[in-house]
Design a protein around this motif. Structure first.
Motif, mmCIF file in Angstrom:
data_model
loop_
_atom_site.group_PDB
_atom_site.id
_atom_site.type_symbol
_atom_site.label_atom_id
_atom_site.label_comp_id
_atom_site.label_asym_id
_atom_site.label_seq_id
_atom_site.Cartn_x
_atom_site.Cartn_y
_atom_site.Cartn_z
ATOM 1 N N LYS A 1 0.901 -1.252 0.023
ATOM 2 C CA LYS A 1 -0.076 0.089 -0.090
ATOM 3 C C LYS A 1 0.807 1.084 -0.108
ATOM 4 C CE LYS A 1 -4.029 -1.857 2.209
ATOM 5 N NZ LYS A 1 -4.677 -1.760 3.733
ATOM 6 N N ARG A 2 2.018 1.265 0.677
ATOM 7 C CA ARG A 2 2.891 2.300 0.792
ATOM 8 C C ARG A 2 3.406 2.623 -0.750
ATOM 9 N NH1 ARG A 2 5.984 2.582 6.649
ATOM 10 N NH2 ARG A 2 4.352 1.652 7.691
ATOM 11 N N VAL A 3 3.982 1.480 -1.341
ATOM 12 C CA VAL A 3 4.354 1.485 -2.595
ATOM 13 C C VAL A 3 3.563 2.351 -3.524
ATOM 14 C CG1 VAL A 3 5.680 0.419 -4.552
ATOM 15 C CG2 VAL A 3 6.207 -0.108 -2.153
ATOM 16 N N ALA A 4 2.274 1.701 -3.527
ATOM 17 C CA ALA A 4 1.317 2.032 -4.268
ATOM 18 C C ALA A 4 0.890 3.568 -4.032
ATOM 19 C CB ALA A 4 -0.033 1.303 -4.213
ATOM 20 N N ILE A 5 0.915 4.073 -2.858
ATOM 21 C CA ILE A 5 0.602 5.414 -2.499
ATOM 22 C C ILE A 5 1.605 6.395 -3.160
ATOM 23 C CG2 ILE A 5 0.263 7.306 -0.685
ATOM 24 C CD1 ILE A 5 -0.896 4.907 0.857
ATOM 25 N N TRP A 6 3.049 6.074 -2.856
ATOM 26 C CA TRP A 6 3.968 6.704 -3.443
ATOM 27 C C TRP A 6 4.126 6.874 -5.029
ATOM 28 C CZ3 TRP A 6 5.399 10.315 -0.236
ATOM 29 C CH2 TRP A 6 5.612 10.237 1.107
ATOM 30 N N LEU A 7 3.832 5.768 -5.707
ATOM 31 C CA LEU A 7 3.937 5.742 -7.132
ATOM 32 C C LEU A 7 2.701 6.722 -7.556
ATOM 33 C CD1 LEU A 7 4.334 1.913 -8.052
ATOM 34 C CD2 LEU A 7 6.021 3.876 -8.113
ATOM 35 N N THR A 8 1.620 6.708 -6.851
ATOM 36 C CA THR A 8 0.346 7.461 -7.280
ATOM 37 C C THR A 8 1.017 8.867 -7.263
ATOM 38 O OG1 THR A 8 -1.207 5.798 -6.677
ATOM 39 C CG2 THR A 8 -1.958 7.870 -7.168
ATOM 40 N N ILE A 9 1.293 9.072 -6.242
ATOM 41 C CA ILE A 9 1.879 10.651 -6.065
ATOM 42 C C ILE A 9 2.986 11.090 -7.088
ATOM 43 C CG2 ILE A 9 3.032 12.409 -4.479
ATOM 44 C CD1 ILE A 9 1.845 10.595 -2.183
ATOM 45 N N ALA A 10 3.864 10.191 -7.478
ATOM 46 C CA ALA A 10 4.963 10.410 -8.108
ATOM 47 C C ALA A 10 4.301 10.614 -9.739
ATOM 48 C CB ALA A 10 6.069 9.373 -8.413
ATOM 49 N N ALA A 11 3.282 9.551 -10.132
ATOM 50 C CA ALA A 11 2.845 9.702 -11.359
ATOM 51 C C ALA A 11 1.738 10.918 -11.688
ATOM 52 C CB ALA A 11 1.756 8.525 -11.663
ATOM 53 N N LEU B 1 -12.717 16.400 -10.106
ATOM 54 C CA LEU B 1 -11.067 15.879 -9.871
ATOM 55 C C LEU B 1 -10.646 16.095 -8.408
ATOM 56 C CD1 LEU B 1 -9.777 16.705 -13.243
ATOM 57 C CD2 LEU B 1 -10.731 14.627 -12.355
ATOM 58 N N GLY B 2 -11.087 17.643 -7.983
ATOM 59 C CA GLY B 2 -10.529 18.028 -6.665
ATOM 60 C C GLY B 2 -11.105 17.019 -5.412
ATOM 61 N N ILE B 3 -12.434 16.552 -5.503
ATOM 62 C CA ILE B 3 -12.765 15.963 -4.560
ATOM 63 C C ILE B 3 -12.085 14.716 -4.715
ATOM 64 C CG2 ILE B 3 -14.854 14.317 -4.025
ATOM 65 C CD1 ILE B 3 -16.659 16.950 -5.105
ATOM 66 N N LEU B 4 -11.875 13.929 -5.928
ATOM 67 C CA LEU B 4 -11.202 12.494 -5.848
ATOM 68 C C LEU B 4 -9.803 12.737 -5.092
ATOM 69 C CD1 LEU B 4 -12.148 11.396 -9.544
ATOM 70 C CD2 LEU B 4 -13.101 10.555 -7.301
ATOM 71 N N THR B 5 -9.037 13.872 -5.633
ATOM 72 C CA THR B 5 -7.995 13.819 -5.300
ATOM 73 C C THR B 5 -7.743 14.375 -3.449
ATOM 74 O OG1 THR B 5 -7.662 16.342 -5.832
ATOM 75 C CG2 THR B 5 -6.709 14.530 -7.159
ATOM 76 N N SER B 6 -8.896 14.912 -3.273
ATOM 77 C CA SER B 6 -8.871 15.228 -1.849
ATOM 78 C C SER B 6 -9.065 14.007 -0.756
ATOM 79 C CB SER B 6 -9.864 16.512 -1.551
ATOM 80 O OG SER B 6 -9.837 17.634 -2.066
ATOM 81 N N VAL B 7 -9.961 13.153 -1.097
ATOM 82 C CA VAL B 7 -10.284 12.073 -0.487
ATOM 83 C C VAL B 7 -8.965 11.157 -0.472
ATOM 84 C CG1 VAL B 7 -11.714 9.935 -0.689
ATOM 85 C CG2 VAL B 7 -12.752 12.132 -0.855
ATOM 86 N N PHE B 8 -8.228 11.070 -1.804
ATOM 87 C CA PHE B 8 -7.062 10.266 -1.816
ATOM 88 C C PHE B 8 -6.119 10.740 -0.775
ATOM 89 C CE2 PHE B 8 -2.657 9.821 -3.480
ATOM 90 C CZ PHE B 8 -2.583 8.316 -3.582
ATOM 91 N N THR B 9 -6.061 12.098 -0.674
ATOM 92 C CA THR B 9 -4.568 12.603 0.005
ATOM 93 C C THR B 9 -5.014 12.775 1.459
ATOM 94 O OG1 THR B 9 -5.611 14.838 -0.401
ATOM 95 C CG2 THR B 9 -3.685 13.852 -1.633
#
Length: 554
Positions: free
Chosen positions: A8-18, A523-531
């Motif tokens: 999960k940590r790797v997935a989160i960091w990869l999503t942020i990097a992408a 899009l802001g709602i999606l990214t806000s929930v993710f972060t």
């Protein structure tokens, strides 16, 4: 136990990097834009030193997608045009005349003379010599009727036929007029879109307004006249038999079935042509700029199978006769048919420059507008005004951003800093997603981003307040943090799902600026929930694992 699995940590960091990598080109907007334009020219076969230099401005291994700037940010042209659908009615009546005269000639002894009479553009009036033959003529002409091709006109015929004395009057039925209007508007929208796309303009807005109007907004062009020059030319191409030549536009054409058209290259020369064309531009499938056997600019063309058959049959039957190529009511060429031309391809020659032959090929390839456009409104928005809007939007975002960061730090201390880092990542992810989908950013879209900045911390506020409550029950810091995230999750999802539904409805029901606002908000709602759910939690977990505090203050 407060923990997050490694995957999960790797997935989160990869999503942020992408997401941040996709957003990166927007930080070098001018350079990347020049790089993209140069690559487009190279794909079209246009290369020179400047193009190659621009292409090297940005590394090819990095993403090059940009957030397109809308009309209110970039400047450009705004046009409102009305489609004269009545022109299509007249064209339909002109095309119906050969069918009517052919069916009546089959029983000419019954009708006597058959003549086309002058009439309104949207009707066809045919006069027969014998009044006793009127009932039979009505029966034959009504037999030409075809079903209306539309959902609303099911079961209706496309023409109405009536008699007044010796005259047979043919008009389009009401159901066919409605279906024709719809087809004309859809065809006009598609042709305008193709013409503007041909010149490489980014993200134009082309949409229908009302029954017979089309709104066109093209960012990045210098004036509204440029857009009018692109879409206003009808480029109606026809191939018509030549009856004769004359030196006057007022000369008697000899028959109402003929028309007089001026020559483009020969001043003072007019051609008498049959009104009914053999082939039209609608049957063209391709047109490309080329050169004739003498090295002069020309245009190669190719017909579809139907047009090829008609073109081939006519040339086979009329060897030695002149044949006029008519573009927008001017004869651009009238060559003599030397031999049978099978295959449906040929070349248009004339007094063209290279630019004119290229432009003509673009217009023919995009197709002819089915009806004339009347421009009711035109505005040019200068780039200076767009830059002012960008500057104002940037200031608004920075002020909102700074205020939220300051508030979160004062309210929650170290946990507020975690939320601030997540907020910065959130804005980067928004621009990354906008770049990925090629969205257009407008002033309302900036308002959506500002609103997102304010809303982005709501989830963190819920989580942090819940952690405070759990700490009061004398639970350890690890358990308090874990319960804070778990118990705040339902409230976070409820609030954001309802707001996201609102954004979806705005996008589906709205248009133009409303859609721009809905896109950035959604899009802001999606990214806000993710972060809020993943990024801040990951930061807190990493900090907790390193420090192992006995107590925490939120």
């Amino acid at each position: 136990m407060l923990q997050i699995d490694l995957w999960k940590r790797v997935a989160i960091w990869l999503t942020i990097a992408a997401g941040l990598l996709l957003a990166l080109p927007n930080g070098f907007y001018t350079r990347v834009e020049a790089h993209n334009d140069a690559n487009t020219q190279i794909e079209l076969g246009i290369t020179n030193a400047q193009v190659e230099a621009d292409a090297s401005l940005w590394p090819s291994f990095l993403p090059s997608g940009l957030v397109n700037l809308g009309l209110d940010l970039r400047g450009g042209a705004h046009l409102l045009a009305e489609v004269k659908v009545e022109d299509v009615y007249a064209a339909r009546m002109t095309a119906t005349w050969p069918e009517v005269v052919d069916v009546l000639r089959s029983e000419r002894a019954t009708f006597g003379t058959i003549r086309l009479q002058d009439s309104a553009p949207d009707e066809l009036v045919v006069r027969i010599g014998e009044e006793a033959g009127v009932p039979r003529a009505l029966e034959l002409v009504r037999g030409l009727a075809r079903p209306v091709v539309s959902l609303t006109g099911a079961g209706a015929s496309d023409i109405d036929v009536r008699a007044e004395g010796n005259n047979i009057i043919v008009t389009l039925s009401e159901a066919e007029r409605l279906a024709t209007d719809e087809r004309t508007m859809q065809q006009s929208l598609e042709i305008i879109r193709r013409r503007i796309d041909e010149v490489g303009t980014r993200e134009p807005t082309i949409q229908r307004q009302g029954a017979q109007r089309i709104l066109v907004q093209v960012p990045g062009v210098g004036s509204a006249q440029e857009v009018k020059d692109i879409i206003g030319t009808t480029a109606q191409l026809t191939f018509q038999p030549v009856v004769g030549r004359t030196g006057s536009a007022d000369a008697d054409a000899g028959s109402s079935a003929n028309e007089i058209i001026p020559s483009l290259d020969e001043e003072g020369v007019f051609y008498i042509l049959e009104r009914t064309p053999v082939v039209t531009g609608e049957e063209l499938v391709d047109a490309q700029p080329a050169f004739d056997q003498n090295g002069r600019p020309a245009v190669n063309f190719r017909f579809n199978p139907t047009g090829a058959r008609k073109f081939g049959d006519y040339t086979a039957e009329n060897i030695g006769s002149p044949f006029a190529i008519v573009l927008d009511d001017e004869v651009i060429s009238a060559p003599t048919i030397q031999s049978h031309i099978p295959g449906g391809s040929g070349i248009i020659t004339g007094n063209f420059s290279v630019e004119e032959s290229t432009s003509l090929a673009v217009l023919l390839r995009a197709g002819a507008l089915p009806a004339e456009l009347t421009f009711l409104e035109e505005r040019t928005i200068g780039p200076e005004l767009g830059q002012d809007s960008i500057d104002a939007g940037r200031i608004a975002c920075l002020v909102a951003f700074a205020a939220v960061l300051f508030f979160m730090f004062l309210s929650y201390g170290l946990f507020g800093l975690f939320a601030n880092v997540a907020l910065i990542i959130n804005v980067g992810l928004i621009f990354g997603l906008l770049s990925l989908i090629g969205a257009t950013l407008t002033l309302p879209g900036i308002a959506g981003i500002v609103l997102t900045i304010g809303m982005a911390v709501d989830a963190n506020v819920l989580i942090f307040e819940r952690i405070r409550e759990e700490l009061k029950t004398a639970k350890g810091p690890a358990r308090a943090i874990e319960l804070g995230y778990e118990k705040a999750l339902s409230a976070i999802l409820d609030a954001n799902i309802t707001t996201f539904i609102t954004a979806v409805i705005l996008f589906a029901m709205g248009s133009g600026p409303v859609r721009g606002f809905a896109i950035t908000l959604g899009l802001g709602i999606l990214t806000s929930v993710f972060t809020a759910i993943f990024v801040t939690r990951l930061l807190v977990v990493i900090w907790f694992e390193r420090r192992r505090p006995k107590t925490i203050e939120v």
